[in-house]
Design an enzyme around this catalytic site. Sequence first.
Site, PDB file in Angstrom:
ATOM      1  NE  ARG A   1      14.756  16.762   1.220  1.00 17.44           N
ATOM      2  CZ  ARG A   1      14.334  15.873   2.105  1.00 17.44           C
ATOM      3  NH1 ARG A   1      14.956  14.724   2.249  1.00 17.44           N
ATOM      4  NH2 ARG A   1      13.309  16.138   2.882  1.00 17.44           N
TER       5      ARG A   1
ATOM      6  NE  ARG B   1       4.370  -9.681   3.135  1.00 16.78           N
ATOM      7  CZ  ARG B   1       4.809  -9.257   1.962  1.00 16.78           C
ATOM      8  NH1 ARG B   1       5.933  -8.595   1.905  1.00 16.78           N
ATOM      9  NH2 ARG B   1       4.150  -9.475   0.870  1.00 16.78           N
TER      10      ARG B   1
ATOM     11  N   PRO C   1       0.814  -1.211   0.000  1.00 15.13           N
ATOM     12  CG  PRO C   1      -0.783  -1.542   1.649  1.00 15.13           C
ATOM     13  CD  PRO C   1       0.536  -2.043   1.156  1.00 15.13           C
ATOM     14  CD  GLU C   2       4.255   2.527  -3.462  1.00 20.92           C
ATOM     15  OE1 GLU C   2       4.375   3.588  -4.081  1.00 20.92           O
ATOM     16  OE2 GLU C   2       4.854   1.488  -3.779  1.00 20.92           O
TER      17      GLU C   2
END
Length: 270
Positions: free
Chosen positions: A151, A110, A2-3
């Site tokens: 960044r 999991r 899931p994102e």
Amino acid sequence: MPELPEVETARRAILPVLTGRRFTHVEILRPNMVKDSATMLREAIASPVMGVDRLGKYLFVRLEHGWTLLLHLKMSGRLGLRQSADPHLTYERIRFTLDDGSLLIFNDPRTLGRAAMHPTESVMKLPSLKTMGPDALDVSEDLFLKRLMRRKGPIKRILLDQSFIAGVGNIYADEACFLAGINPTRDVASLSTGERRTLHRAVLATLHKGIDNMGTTFSDFADLFGKPGKNQHSLNVYGRRGKPCVMCGNPLSSTQINQRMTVWCETCQH
DNA sequence: TTCGTCCTGGTA
DNA sequence: TACCAGGACGAA
């Protein structure tokens, strides 16, 4: 896995089911998934649900009386809805009973997923949330460029960093880089302004397509009623290492970035 | 900054 | 039977 698109799909599904209802009971079958908040979870869960929000990959079930039920599906979690007489889902870990008798299921083979109850006023002060960047869908081009300025390091690593923008995970990071024609291993400092703009558009387009397709399903993700998403049929690079590029036919390259499998096309991505 | 850990089903 | 998947966090 899931994102953002899978979590948003889940949010849209549970919003009409939960809003205005009340949980009457919570059954924790895997205590490790609620850590130390089991007592608070049981005590606060009965407050009526006002709404469901999302930030990045987190879901916030807003309850009355100042409580927020925080859910993270992590790797393999999904939410399901069933009636009490229906057969159990395969990996039921937490069962929330609703006041109409139906069950909201946190299903997770999991068991890495997490559920926690927190006072709404302090939930954003949690260590995992207070450093989180803006939700990827809310990031304008200007903001994207601004946040990218400071960044450095491989582009893929920046995209996965939830303090940069929240919601992108391994699948959509690779897909966005492919759509942008940018090599995910490149140092972000080497990107021209034009490439940064292209990457921003690609991230948004990739996430929106994922949402439109109701998420990506391999084995774990499905909607509330077990119906899989269909974005897996639209993936160009994720899970396709060594296979021919959909654009040029050359075999796709792969490497590890942040201990995550990263796949791209040497010919189409520079 | 990098690496290990949590977890367990699915696959080679 | 060994290994792989990986989001987030904590330790080195």
